[in-house]
Motif scaffolding. Structure first.
Motif, PDB file in Angstrom:
ATOM      1  N   TRP A 142     -20.195  50.264  68.983  1.00  0.00           N
ATOM      2  CA  TRP A 142     -20.682  50.398  67.615  1.00  0.00           C
ATOM      3  C   TRP A 142     -19.512  50.347  66.609  1.00  0.00           C
ATOM      4  O   TRP A 142     -19.613  49.700  65.579  1.00  0.00           O
ATOM      5  CB  TRP A 142     -21.429  51.731  67.473  1.00  0.00           C
ATOM      6  CG  TRP A 142     -21.860  52.006  66.061  1.00  0.00           C
ATOM      7  CD1 TRP A 142     -22.959  51.536  65.433  1.00  0.00           C
ATOM      8  CD2 TRP A 142     -21.157  52.813  65.113  1.00  0.00           C
ATOM      9  NE1 TRP A 142     -23.012  51.995  64.158  1.00  0.00           N
ATOM     10  CE2 TRP A 142     -21.898  52.793  63.935  1.00  0.00           C
ATOM     11  CE3 TRP A 142     -19.978  53.542  65.134  1.00  0.00           C
ATOM     12  CZ2 TRP A 142     -21.507  53.472  62.791  1.00  0.00           C
ATOM     13  CZ3 TRP A 142     -19.581  54.222  64.017  1.00  0.00           C
ATOM     14  CH2 TRP A 142     -20.328  54.186  62.858  1.00  0.00           C
ATOM     15  N   ALA A 143     -18.402  51.014  66.945  1.00  0.00           N
ATOM     16  CA  ALA A 143     -17.251  51.049  66.036  1.00  0.00           C
ATOM     17  C   ALA A 143     -16.626  49.669  65.885  1.00  0.00           C
ATOM     18  O   ALA A 143     -16.217  49.278  64.789  1.00  0.00           O
ATOM     19  CB  ALA A 143     -16.213  52.052  66.538  1.00  0.00           C
ATOM     20  N   GLN A 145     -18.146  46.745  66.192  1.00  0.00           N
ATOM     21  CA  GLN A 145     -19.057  45.869  65.439  1.00  0.00           C
ATOM     22  C   GLN A 145     -19.099  46.221  63.958  1.00  0.00           C
ATOM     23  O   GLN A 145     -19.400  45.362  63.132  1.00  0.00           O
ATOM     24  CB  GLN A 145     -20.448  45.945  66.022  1.00  0.00           C
ATOM     25  CG  GLN A 145     -20.558  45.308  67.395  1.00  0.00           C
ATOM     26  CD  GLN A 145     -21.950  45.476  67.990  1.00  0.00           C
ATOM     27  OE1 GLN A 145     -22.802  46.153  67.438  1.00  0.00           O
ATOM     28  NE2 GLN A 145     -22.168  44.849  69.132  1.00  0.00           N
ATOM     29  N   ASN A 146     -18.797  47.457  63.617  1.00  0.00           N
ATOM     30  CA  ASN A 146     -18.893  47.878  62.215  1.00  0.00           C
ATOM     31  C   ASN A 146     -17.542  47.942  61.516  1.00  0.00           C
ATOM     32  O   ASN A 146     -17.437  48.535  60.439  1.00  0.00           O
ATOM     33  CB  ASN A 146     -19.592  49.231  62.116  1.00  0.00           C
ATOM     34  CG  ASN A 146     -21.044  49.121  62.490  1.00  0.00           C
ATOM     35  OD1 ASN A 146     -21.680  48.111  62.209  1.00  0.00           O
ATOM     36  ND2 ASN A 146     -21.582  50.146  63.129  1.00  0.00           N
ATOM     37  N   LEU A 147     -16.515  47.384  62.062  1.00  0.00           N
ATOM     38  CA  LEU A 147     -15.208  47.383  61.407  1.00  0.00           C
ATOM     39  C   LEU A 147     -15.101  46.345  60.357  1.00  0.00           C
ATOM     40  O   LEU A 147     -15.546  45.396  60.101  1.00  0.00           O
ATOM     41  CB  LEU A 147     -14.080  47.204  62.417  1.00  0.00           C
ATOM     42  CG  LEU A 147     -13.729  48.439  63.192  1.00  0.00           C
ATOM     43  CD1 LEU A 147     -12.599  48.118  64.175  1.00  0.00           C
ATOM     44  CD2 LEU A 147     -13.273  49.559  62.295  1.00  0.00           C
TER      45      LEU A 147
END
Length: 147
Positions: A142-143, A145-147
């Motif tokens: 998740w981290a 992909q959301n950077l």
């Protein structure tokens, strides 16, 4: 001036270490007098009445009469080494005397088979470990992909 302070501190250090290793003053201890003479000690123990024997047998019947074995090191629980307490009487903070393994690592030994304890064994540890691993991987994905 600095050399004088260094000399004084060295003298204080030597004096304090010399006093630390000085023999202590002997103290005389007075033993309390008892009504029982020291020769009246029974070396072989007191004889138990039939009621005491029956009570002890009834109490022993409440506990596992087989051996408890540490799964980590193979130590067999010995009541004599553990204050005369049955294994079931030991608290949650009990540790194996040989390897310091927790109480949950002990299991009942029946013949050549060793079972698990009633507190769940290692299943809760393994479940939460794998759950934490999956949660960590999911958070990492998740981290990224959301950077």
């Amino acid at each position: 001036m600095k050399s004088i302070i260094a000399i004084i501190s060295a003298i204080c250090l030597l004096a304090s270490s010399a006093f630390a290793f000085a023999p202590a003053t002997p103290r005389t201890l007075v033993a309390p007098r008892s009504a029982v003479a020291p020769t009246s000690l029974n070396v072989f123990g007191k004889r138990k009445t039939e009621a005491q024997k029956a009570e002890e047998a009834e109490r022993a019947a409440q506990f596992w009469q087989g051996e408890w074995v540490c799964k980590d090191c193979g130590y067999i629980y010995n009541r004599g080494e553990c204050a005369g307490m049955y294994f079931e009487e030991q608290g949650a903070g009990f540790r194996c005397p040989q390897c310091s393994g927790p109480r949950r690592r002990y299991a009942k030994k029946v013949g050549d088979r060793i079972g698990t304890t009633l507190d769940g064994g290692d299943a809760p540890i393994l479940l939460f470990s794998f759950g934490g691993l999956i949660a960590t991987i999911a958070f990492g994905v998740w981290a990224v992909q959301n950077l």
